[in-house]
Design a protein around this motif. Structure first.
Motif, short mmCIF file in Angstrom:
data_model
loop_
_atom_site.label_atom_id
_atom_site.label_comp_id
_atom_site.label_asym_id
_atom_site.label_seq_id
_atom_site.Cartn_x
_atom_site.Cartn_y
_atom_site.Cartn_z
N THR A 60 0.89 -1.21 -0.07
CA THR A 60 0.19 0.01 -0.08
C THR A 60 0.81 1.28 0.07
N HIS A 61 1.89 1.18 0.84
CA HIS A 61 2.88 2.42 0.86
C HIS A 61 3.46 2.70 -0.67
N GLN A 64 1.13 4.29 -3.05
CA GLN A 64 1.00 5.66 -2.76
C GLN A 64 2.12 6.34 -2.63
N ARG A 65 3.33 5.96 -2.40
CA ARG A 65 4.61 6.93 -2.75
C ARG A 65 4.84 7.04 -3.85
N HIS A 89 -2.87 11.39 -3.72
CA HIS A 89 -2.68 10.40 -2.55
C HIS A 89 -4.27 9.93 -2.46
N SER A 92 -4.83 7.04 -4.95
CA SER A 92 -4.14 5.81 -4.65
C SER A 92 -4.64 4.89 -3.44
N ASN A 93 -5.60 5.81 -2.51
CA ASN A 93 -6.23 5.05 -1.60
C ASN A 93 -7.24 4.14 -2.14
N ALA A 101 -7.45 -0.10 2.73
CA ALA A 101 -7.03 1.17 3.31
C ALA A 101 -7.40 1.62 4.85
N TYR A 127 7.64 9.06 3.60
CA TYR A 127 6.20 9.68 3.06
C TYR A 127 5.86 10.90 3.48
N ASN A 162 -6.58 10.23 4.01
CA ASN A 162 -6.50 9.03 4.55
C ASN A 162 -8.03 8.51 4.86
#
Length: 194
Positions: A60-61, A64-65, A89, A92-93, A101, A127, A162
């Motif tokens: 997941t990171h 997102q990155r 961001h 990407s969630n 997420a 991040y 988030n």
């Protein structure tokens, strides 16, 4: 069955169960059953339930990155860069899937220990540093208010981004860009120098 497909099935089953029941409330047996295999078979792909959680959080990171770096490394003006990064961001969630997420990425990672926890904390710091650079550039350029607290600004931005998966329905009438473009504008209104 090919390894990659089996790993994907295990990850999908674990993601769903960890999100519904939490890490501690999910057994290896339940994950294996949901993936259509015996408990022992799961260990041929992941050494432990914690290793499986670590894999999900790290993947997941990475998604997102990658999205944030693409937005942050462009030649955009600071305000446009902030907006593009925020939208990247949020998008990407939903790319990693709202099933993973909310609980896994926001809370369940805290059940990790040892090197797995250190690894995730490193990803999180890196991040956050990207966000600090984006917000810091805007402050230094005089685009954001002088005296803006970088740490607080980042916390607000990441909290809004988030928790988007908790209330936004991507299958609704409005797109991510439509809704979160307005959200970005509201945040910018609070940050921009007058």
């Amino acid at each position: 069955m090919p390894r990659s497909t089996r790993v994907q099935e295990i990850v999908a089953a674990a993601t769903k169960l960890f999100n519904e029941r939490g890490f501690q409330g999910t057994s290896v047996r339940a994950i294996a059953e949901a993936a259509g295999m015996q408990s022992g078979g799961l260990y041929s792909h992941f050494s432990s339930k914690e290793a499986l959680l670590h894999h999900i959080v790290v993947e997941t990171h990475k998604v997102q990155r990658t999205a944030l770096e693409k937005a942050a490394m462009g030649d955009l003006e600071p305000e446009a860069k902030f907006r593009a990064a925020f939208l990247a961001h949020v998008a990407s969630n939903f790319e990693v899937g709202p099933a993973s997420a909310p609980r896994l990425f926001l809370t369940e990672w805290q059940h990790l220990t040892g090197p797995e926890l250190d690894d995730v904390l490193r990803y999180r710091r890196e991040y956050e540093e990207l966000w600090d650079r984006i917000i810091g550039e805007a402050i230094e350029a005089g685009v954001f208010r002088a005296g803006t607290d970088l740490h607080i600004a980042r916390l607000v931005v990441l909290s809004v981004a988030n928790w988007s998966v908790m209330w936004f329905k991507p299958e609704g009438r409005q797109s991510i860009d439509e809704v979160f473009g307005r959200v970005a504008d509201e945040m910018l209104n609070g940050l921009l120098a007058r």
